[in-house]
Design a protein around this motif. Structure first.
Motif, mmCIF file in Angstrom:
data_model
loop_
_atom_site.group_PDB
_atom_site.id
_atom_site.type_symbol
_atom_site.label_atom_id
_atom_site.label_comp_id
_atom_site.label_asym_id
_atom_site.label_seq_id
_atom_site.Cartn_x
_atom_site.Cartn_y
_atom_site.Cartn_z
ATOM 1 N N HIS A 1 -6.119 21.804 -7.401
ATOM 2 C CA HIS A 1 -5.393 22.901 -8.028
ATOM 3 C C HIS A 1 -5.010 22.581 -9.467
ATOM 4 C CE1 HIS A 1 -5.240 25.494 -4.571
ATOM 5 N NE2 HIS A 1 -4.707 24.557 -3.814
ATOM 6 N N PHE A 2 -4.748 21.303 -9.757
ATOM 7 C CA PHE A 2 -4.416 20.934 -11.130
ATOM 8 C C PHE A 2 -5.558 21.320 -12.074
ATOM 9 C CE2 PHE A 2 -1.564 17.827 -8.990
ATOM 10 C CZ PHE A 2 -0.387 18.152 -9.635
ATOM 11 N N GLN A 3 -6.778 20.901 -11.709
ATOM 12 C CA GLN A 3 -7.924 21.175 -12.566
ATOM 13 C C GLN A 3 -8.221 22.667 -12.634
ATOM 14 O OE1 GLN A 3 -9.312 18.886 -14.480
ATOM 15 N NE2 GLN A 3 -10.513 20.517 -15.422
ATOM 16 N N LYS A 4 -8.040 23.366 -11.510
ATOM 17 C CA LYS A 4 -8.291 24.804 -11.496
ATOM 18 C C LYS A 4 -7.338 25.529 -12.442
ATOM 19 C CE LYS A 4 -10.519 25.730 -7.071
ATOM 20 N NZ LYS A 4 -11.620 26.463 -7.712
ATOM 21 N N ILE A 5 -6.071 25.118 -12.443
ATOM 22 C CA ILE A 5 -5.097 25.749 -13.336
ATOM 23 C C ILE A 5 -5.500 25.538 -14.792
ATOM 24 C CG2 ILE A 5 -2.727 25.535 -14.207
ATOM 25 C CD1 ILE A 5 -1.858 25.151 -11.276
ATOM 26 N N ILE A 6 -5.916 24.316 -15.132
ATOM 27 C CA ILE A 6 -6.349 24.031 -16.502
ATOM 28 C C ILE A 6 -7.557 24.893 -16.873
ATOM 29 C CG2 ILE A 6 -7.407 22.259 -17.972
ATOM 30 C CD1 ILE A 6 -5.595 20.210 -16.578
ATOM 31 N N GLU A 7 -8.507 25.027 -15.946
ATOM 32 C CA GLU A 7 -9.703 25.828 -16.215
ATOM 33 C C GLU A 7 -9.360 27.305 -16.376
ATOM 34 O OE1 GLU A 7 -12.267 24.926 -12.980
ATOM 35 O OE2 GLU A 7 -12.776 22.918 -13.717
ATOM 36 N N PHE A 8 -8.437 27.817 -15.547
ATOM 37 C CA PHE A 8 -8.038 29.219 -15.656
ATOM 38 C C PHE A 8 -7.328 29.484 -16.985
ATOM 39 C CE2 PHE A 8 -7.974 29.420 -10.797
ATOM 40 C CZ PHE A 8 -9.213 30.039 -10.750
ATOM 41 N N ILE A 9 -6.517 28.532 -17.425
ATOM 42 C CA ILE A 9 -5.833 28.700 -18.710
ATOM 43 C C ILE A 9 -6.858 28.811 -19.834
ATOM 44 C CG2 ILE A 9 -4.333 27.567 -20.408
ATOM 45 C CD1 ILE A 9 -2.787 26.375 -18.028
ATOM 46 N N LYS A 10 -7.873 27.943 -19.797
ATOM 47 C CA LYS A 10 -8.922 27.992 -20.821
ATOM 48 C C LYS A 10 -9.655 29.334 -20.781
ATOM 49 C CE LYS A 10 -9.981 23.034 -21.036
ATOM 50 N NZ LYS A 10 -11.029 22.013 -20.783
ATOM 51 N N ASP A 11 -9.979 29.801 -19.566
ATOM 52 C CA ASP A 11 -10.731 31.051 -19.424
ATOM 53 C C ASP A 11 -9.927 32.259 -19.909
ATOM 54 O OD1 ASP A 11 -12.862 29.687 -18.367
ATOM 55 O OD2 ASP A 11 -12.346 30.101 -16.280
ATOM 56 N N LEU A 12 -8.621 32.243 -19.648
ATOM 57 C CA LEU A 12 -7.776 33.398 -19.962
ATOM 58 C C LEU A 12 -7.240 33.378 -21.391
ATOM 59 C CD1 LEU A 12 -5.735 33.509 -16.625
ATOM 60 C CD2 LEU A 12 -7.431 35.188 -17.370
ATOM 61 N N ASP A 13 -7.351 32.238 -22.047
ATOM 62 C CA ASP A 13 -6.790 32.103 -23.395
ATOM 63 C C ASP A 13 -7.770 32.639 -24.440
ATOM 64 O OD1 ASP A 13 -5.515 31.426 -25.704
ATOM 65 O OD2 ASP A 13 -5.549 29.256 -25.383
ATOM 66 N N ALA A 14 -7.404 33.779 -25.024
ATOM 67 C CA ALA A 14 -8.244 34.381 -26.064
ATOM 68 C C ALA A 14 -7.743 34.019 -27.457
ATOM 69 C CB ALA A 14 -8.270 35.899 -25.901
ATOM 70 N N GLY A 15 -6.805 33.086 -27.519
ATOM 71 C CA GLY A 15 -6.271 32.657 -28.807
ATOM 72 C C GLY A 15 -4.763 32.630 -28.852
ATOM 73 N N GLU A 16 -4.138 33.525 -28.089
ATOM 74 C CA GLU A 16 -2.680 33.615 -28.075
ATOM 75 C C GLU A 16 -2.063 32.906 -26.878
ATOM 76 O OE1 GLU A 16 -0.807 35.027 -30.455
ATOM 77 O OE2 GLU A 16 -2.646 35.331 -31.597
ATOM 78 N N GLY A 17 -2.911 32.289 -26.049
ATOM 79 C CA GLY A 17 -2.415 31.640 -24.845
ATOM 80 C C GLY A 17 -2.722 32.465 -23.606
#
Length: 204
Positions: free
Chosen positions: A148-164
């Motif tokens: 889940h740790f890695q999944k959360i990091i990957e989801f943050i990257k996927d959802l971050d369009a520049g503003e977080g």
């Protein structure tokens, strides 16, 4: 929220970290490096600044090896120059298989302290030897059925369009029942940070 105990900073050489393995633990126990001198979650290093990259990150050398210092605070290293001897207290981490230290304290030192630190390390090793590692309940990332740790990091990257990335959307997509706790731990360990209220970014 659980009270997080600040770990003692372990005096060590850079090579101790480079030869060690990063272990992520469950719950609020701090993740750490498993090394020949023991388990290390906070370090005290002393080294010479040998380079600064375009983004302001710094590399230090203590004669046993070199390691990167990274920070998500702007201008964290602006007053450091190549050739400075510095003491660093911080948390060792891994990103994209590269080991680095997330500093909490940085202090410029007189070069005479370099010789003192070498003597200090020699005496510590003579006194303690190679200690047996404490028994802990470990969760190695590569052995988790669902990381889940890695999944959360990957989801943050996927959802971050520049503003977080929106924190609620990250929690929803992770599918973890304790997503908020996992996010708080990643923030505590410096893997991610809240760029503004409700928005997360990965430290890169």
């Amino acid at each position: 929220m659980a009270q997080i105990k600040r770990e003692t900073a372990v005096i060590c050489m850079i090579n101790d970290l480079l030869r060690g393995s990063f272990i992520r633990t469950e719950g609020w126990n701090p993740s750490y490096f498993s090394t020949e001198i023991g388990d290390v979650s906070r370090v005290s290093l002393m080294g010479v600044v040998v380079s600064k990259d375009a983004s302001g990150n710094v590399v230090i050398d203590d004669s046993s090896g070199r390691i990167l210092l990274r920070s998500f605070e702007n201008n964290a290293f602006h007053d450091l120059n190549i050739g400075d001897l510095i003491m660093v207290i911080g948390r060792p981490r891994v990103y994209n298989e590269e080991k680095y230290v997330l500093p909490e304290i940085i202090k410029k030192m007189d070069h005479k302290w370099g010789a003192y630190r070498q003597l200090q390390l020699k005496l510590l090793r003579k006194k303690t030897g190679l200690r047996k590692k404490e028994a802990r309940i470990l969760v190695k990332e590569e052995k988790q059925p669902i990381n889940h740790f890695q999944k959360i990091i990957e989801f943050i990257k996927d959802l971050d369009a520049g503003e977080g990335a929106d924190i609620e959307e990250v929690k929803k997509r992770s599918g973890a029942p304790n997503a908020e706790e996992l996010i708080n731990k990643l923030i505590e360990e410096g893997e991610i940070f809240e760029v503004k209220a409700g928005k997360l970014k990965v430290l890169e």
